[in-house]
Design a protein around this motif. Structure first.
Motif, PDB file in Angstrom:
ATOM      1  N   MET A  74      62.500  51.190  90.619  1.00 24.95           N
ATOM      2  CA  MET A  74      63.187  52.060  88.922  1.00 24.95           C
ATOM      3  C   MET A  74      62.272  51.372  88.173  1.00 24.95           C
ATOM      4  N   SER A  75      61.621  50.090  87.766  1.00 24.25           N
ATOM      5  CA  SER A  75      60.889  49.687  86.966  1.00 24.25           C
ATOM      6  C   SER A  75      59.582  51.036  86.891  1.00 24.25           C
ATOM      7  N   SER A  76      59.215  52.353  88.174  1.00 21.11           N
ATOM      8  CA  SER A  76      57.983  53.051  87.491  1.00 21.11           C
ATOM      9  C   SER A  76      59.162  54.390  87.224  1.00 21.11           C
ATOM     10  N   GLY A  77      60.403  54.562  87.088  1.00 26.55           N
ATOM     11  CA  GLY A  77      59.946  55.707  86.105  1.00 26.55           C
ATOM     12  C   GLY A  77      60.315  55.510  85.145  1.00 26.55           C
ATOM     13  N   PRO A  78      60.405  56.686  83.769  1.00 26.93           N
ATOM     14  CA  PRO A  78      60.236  56.882  83.043  1.00 26.93           C
ATOM     15  C   PRO A  78      61.669  55.862  81.681  1.00 26.93           C
ATOM     16  N   ARG A  79      59.812  55.842  80.902  1.00 26.23           N
ATOM     17  CA  ARG A  79      60.700  54.117  80.045  1.00 26.23           C
ATOM     18  C   ARG A  79      61.306  54.528  78.342  1.00 26.23           C
ATOM     19  N   CYS A  80      61.629  53.965  77.844  1.00 28.87           N
ATOM     20  CA  CYS A  80      62.478  53.916  76.562  1.00 28.87           C
ATOM     21  C   CYS A  80      61.420  54.167  75.645  1.00 28.87           C
ATOM     22  N   LEU A  81      61.341  54.874  74.422  1.00 32.41           N
ATOM     23  CA  LEU A  81      60.475  55.498  73.549  1.00 32.41           C
ATOM     24  C   LEU A  81      60.301  54.260  72.321  1.00 32.41           C
ATOM     25  N   VAL A  82      61.753  53.765  72.953  1.00 37.34           N
ATOM     26  CA  VAL A  82      61.916  52.869  71.410  1.00 37.34           C
ATOM     27  C   VAL A  82      61.658  50.851  72.237  1.00 37.34           C
ATOM     28  N   CYS A  83      62.143  50.972  73.116  1.00 39.22           N
ATOM     29  CA  CYS A  83      61.916  49.308  73.972  1.00 39.22           C
ATOM     30  C   CYS A  83      60.275  49.120  74.686  1.00 39.22           C
ATOM     31  N   ALA A  84      60.830  49.818  75.093  1.00 41.90           N
ATOM     32  CA  ALA A  84      59.669  50.439  76.111  1.00 41.90           C
ATOM     33  C   ALA A  84      59.569  49.994  77.613  1.00 41.90           C
ATOM     34  N   GLN A  85      61.312  49.949  77.570  1.00 40.18           N
ATOM     35  CA  GLN A  85      62.108  49.427  79.055  1.00 40.18           C
ATOM     36  C   GLN A  85      62.684  50.201  79.818  1.00 40.18           C
ATOM     37  N   PRO A  86      62.632  50.298  81.276  1.00 38.98           N
ATOM     38  CA  PRO A  86      63.360  51.844  81.803  1.00 38.98           C
ATOM     39  C   PRO A  86      64.466  51.727  81.652  1.00 38.98           C
ATOM     40  N   CYS A  87      64.457  53.689  81.550  1.00 38.32           N
ATOM     41  CA  CYS A  87      65.416  53.668  80.631  1.00 38.32           C
ATOM     42  C   CYS A  87      66.687  53.814  81.456  1.00 38.32           C
ATOM     43  N   LEU A  88      67.297  52.788  80.731  1.00 39.68           N
ATOM     44  CA  LEU A  88      69.141  52.815  81.391  1.00 39.68           C
ATOM     45  C   LEU A  88      70.476  53.605  80.826  1.00 39.68           C
ATOM     46  N   SER A  89      71.160  54.754  80.878  1.00 35.87           N
ATOM     47  CA  SER A  89      71.830  55.717  80.920  1.00 35.87           C
ATOM     48  C   SER A  89      71.117  56.167  79.839  1.00 35.87           C
ATOM     49  N   PRO A  90      69.681  57.328  79.182  1.00 34.00           N
ATOM     50  CA  PRO A  90      69.704  58.273  78.929  1.00 34.00           C
ATOM     51  C   PRO A  90      70.417  58.431  78.015  1.00 34.00           C
ATOM     52  N   ARG A  91      70.788  58.710  76.200  1.00 31.46           N
ATOM     53  CA  ARG A  91      71.490  60.032  76.039  1.00 31.46           C
ATOM     54  C   ARG A  91      70.686  60.485  74.698  1.00 31.46           C
ATOM     55  N   LEU A  92      70.345  62.086  74.446  1.00 31.40           N
ATOM     56  CA  LEU A  92      69.815  63.233  73.827  1.00 31.40           C
ATOM     57  C   LEU A  92      70.687  62.729  72.181  1.00 31.40           C
ATOM     58  N   LEU A  93      69.298  62.225  71.423  1.00 28.57           N
ATOM     59  CA  LEU A  93      69.535  62.490  69.419  1.00 28.57           C
ATOM     60  C   LEU A  93      68.926  63.729  69.053  1.00 28.57           C
ATOM     61  N   PRO A  94      69.960  64.501  68.274  1.00 29.84           N
ATOM     62  CA  PRO A  94      69.723  66.089  67.941  1.00 29.84           C
ATOM     63  C   PRO A  94      68.274  65.843  67.648  1.00 29.84           C
ATOM     64  N   CYS A  95      67.243  65.458  67.594  1.00 26.76           N
ATOM     65  CA  CYS A  95      65.943  66.058  67.319  1.00 26.76           C
ATOM     66  C   CYS A  95      65.365  65.997  68.703  1.00 26.76           C
ATOM     67  N   LEU A  96      65.906  65.578  69.995  1.00 27.91           N
ATOM     68  CA  LEU A  96      65.761  65.814  71.323  1.00 27.91           C
ATOM     69  C   LEU A  96      65.304  64.165  71.883  1.00 27.91           C
ATOM     70  N   HIS A  97      64.681  63.057  71.068  1.00 24.95           N
ATOM     71  CA  HIS A  97      64.201  62.139  71.714  1.00 24.95           C
ATOM     72  C   HIS A  97      65.026  61.379  72.512  1.00 24.95           C
ATOM     73  N   SER A  98      65.285  60.976  73.371  1.00 27.81           N
ATOM     74  CA  SER A  98      65.837  60.123  74.453  1.00 27.81           C
ATOM     75  C   SER A  98      65.838  58.801  74.251  1.00 27.81           C
ATOM     76  N   LEU A  99      67.003  58.478  74.127  1.00 23.23           N
ATOM     77  CA  LEU A  99      67.345  57.278  74.014  1.00 23.23           C
ATOM     78  C   LEU A  99      68.107  56.356  75.012  1.00 23.23           C
ATOM     79  N   CYS A 100      67.552  55.098  75.357  1.00 19.96           N
ATOM     80  CA  CYS A 100      68.203  53.885  77.011  1.00 19.96           C
ATOM     81  C   CYS A 100      69.582  53.623  76.043  1.00 19.96           C
ATOM     82  N   ALA A 101      70.651  53.487  76.655  1.00 16.29           N
ATOM     83  CA  ALA A 101      72.002  52.521  76.105  1.00 16.29           C
ATOM     84  C   ALA A 101      71.222  51.737  75.655  1.00 16.29           C
TER      85      ALA A 101
END
Length: 466
Positions: free
Chosen positions: A1-28
């Motif tokens: 699971m750690s090899s998948g996409p990572r959060c652009l902010v915390c650099a951790q594996p994405c957990l329940s990522p959601r899209l901001l209106p600017c199309l950047h994805s953040l983890c929970a």
């Protein structure tokens, strides 16, 4: 699971990522820390009340849905790329650790325990998530957040969102709907057209950025030419003239820095717009090429809103700055060390909004009698230009007889003032419009209107009351 996409902010594996209106994805985790206007350390509920946040990736201010960050669109595309840290399909909060093979749903530890305690689901086969043979997000069904036991198979046209069968019976009873497979082509094609339009605007924007570089080079070339002219003029003098030359060069350098800074600012703004467009285009391309039909329909609303917003940003396709910088060697420049100095740099630009019309004959005159008024041209600071050469246009037309026009005469006095003379041939009410650089000029005294001036004309020997 750690090899998948990572959060652009915390650099951790994405957990329940959601899209901001600017199309950047953040983890929970990062979403929960997101406060008003991107301030860290504030609860997400406060952000929901503010209805807007700053994206921690691109620093863009984005509006939140009415329910706050919890109602942001899930980034199913990030989860579908494989290896992402998926969230629970039932509570959408905890990390999924097991999978129900009967429901085809990923469950967190708490929901797994609740799954086994309910009679309806107690007999379902549950296995560890890493032992599941088919965890592909593209094939995994999506369940309705309002009815967790129902899959999203339908699309409500009125609400523009995927729904389940229970939703149709419940809150969408009178709404037109259809199966997802029947509507994906129409909505996908609309998104592709929007993508194509954005790509074309990207090409235009890149061309404008290239033009800015060319304009900057031209400005620098002009500055260098003026500097050479100044040096040639000042070479015949001794210390006093050399000091004068140095002052002129410093003044010119300041103008150069000022104008280059303006160009740099415009370039930075356009580069940011281009970067935002690239982000939107890249995400949309991935969505259309890698996303499933359901993922496209779930995400297309926020994507289309972002692309439409980017496409609505206006910018000048022919960037330029005012380059009317001139050196006047015969202009007096005061004294230095007892020597009378000549040579000044003029960078004044006429401002039509600060130009005024003066004279009583703006308001009344007599038939077949030569009369006139004065145009005073000023720069952006309100100071009189002190020189002529501006493009001045004047029109005088009869208010009732459109074919009856007076041909005015414009005399350039060479000091920033212009005398406009005219002789009306017909009695009546006339409209006078004065333009400098194609823009209307206001009346200085006893103004009637901003862009229209009124003249009263009467037969010879008879004045008309206003």
């Amino acid at each position: 699971m750690s090899s998948g996409p990572r959060c652009l902010v915390c650099a951790q594996p994405c957990l329940s990522p959601r899209l901001l209106p600017c199309l950047h994805s953040l983890c929970a985790r990062c979403l929960r820390r997101l406060g008003p206007l991107g301030e860290p350390g504030r609860a997400a509920v406060t952000a929901a009340a503010s209805r807007s946040v700053l994206c921690p990736v691109c620093d863009a201010e984005v509006a939140l849905p009415p329910g706050g960050v919890g109602q942001l669109t899930p980034d199913y595309l990030a989860l579908s790329r494989g290896g992402a840290a998926a969230g629970c399909d039932l509570c959408a909060d905890g990390a999924a650790v097991r999978r129900c093979l009967t429901c085809e749903a990923d469950l967190c530890l708490f929901c797994c325990q609740a799954h086994r305690r309910q009679k309806k689901t107690a007999s379902h086969a549950v296995t560890e998530l890493e032992n599941s043979k088919d965890c592909s997000q593209a094939e995994k069904p999506c369940f309705c957040p309002s009815h967790p036991a129902e899959r999203l198979r339908l699309f409500c046209e009125q609400c523009d969102q995927p729904v389940c069968r229970d939703c149709v019976v419940d809150g969408h009873r009178q709404h037109p709907y259809d199966f997802i497979g029947n509507v994906i082509h129409r909505h996908g094609d609309a998104l592709r057209e929007l993508l194509k339009s954005t790509q074309q605007r990207m090409g235009t924007l890149e061309g404008v950025l290239n033009q800015i570089d060319e304009v900057g080079s031209a400005v620098r070339g002009r500055m260098e030419a003026v500097a050479a002219e100044i040096c040639l003029f000042a070479s015949g003098y001794v210390k006093a003239i050399e000091e004068h030359r140095d002052r002129l060069l410093k003044q010119l350098e300041d103008l150069k820095v000022q104008k280059e800074n303006l160009l740099h600012l415009r370039k930075a703004q356009l580069q940011q717009l281009l970067l935002d467009m690239r982000t939107g285009v890249d995400f949309t391309e991935r969505l259309l090429t890698s996303g499933s039909d359901l993922e496209i329909l779930i995400t297309k609303g926020v994507v289309a809103s972002r692309l439409a917003k980017l496409n609505s940003v206006a910018y000048n396709t022919h960037p330029s700055v005012e380059d009317r910088i001139q050196f006047f060697p015969q202009e007096r420049a005061g004294q230095c060390r007892g020597y009378e100095l000549f040579g000044t740099i003029l960078n004044k630009v006429v401002d039509p909004a600060r130009c005024t019309l003066l004279g009583e004959d703006l308001h009344s005159t007599r038939q077949n009698q030569l009369t006139g008024f004065t145009l005073l041209c000023s720069d952006t600071t309100g100071e009189q230009m002190g020189r002529g050469g501006e493009t001045v246009q004047v029109t005088i037309t009869h208010k009732d007889k459109r074919d009856c026009a007076v041909k005015p005469t414009v005399c350039d006095n060479g000091d920033g003032t212009y005398h406009i003379s005219y002789s009306p041939e017909e009695p009546g009410l006339y409209a006078v419009c004065v333009y400098v650089k194609g823009q209307h000029v206001k009346v200085g005294t006893k103004a009637v209107a901003t862009d229209t001036k009124v003249i009263l004309a009467a037969p010879t020997g008879h004045a008309v009351d206003k």
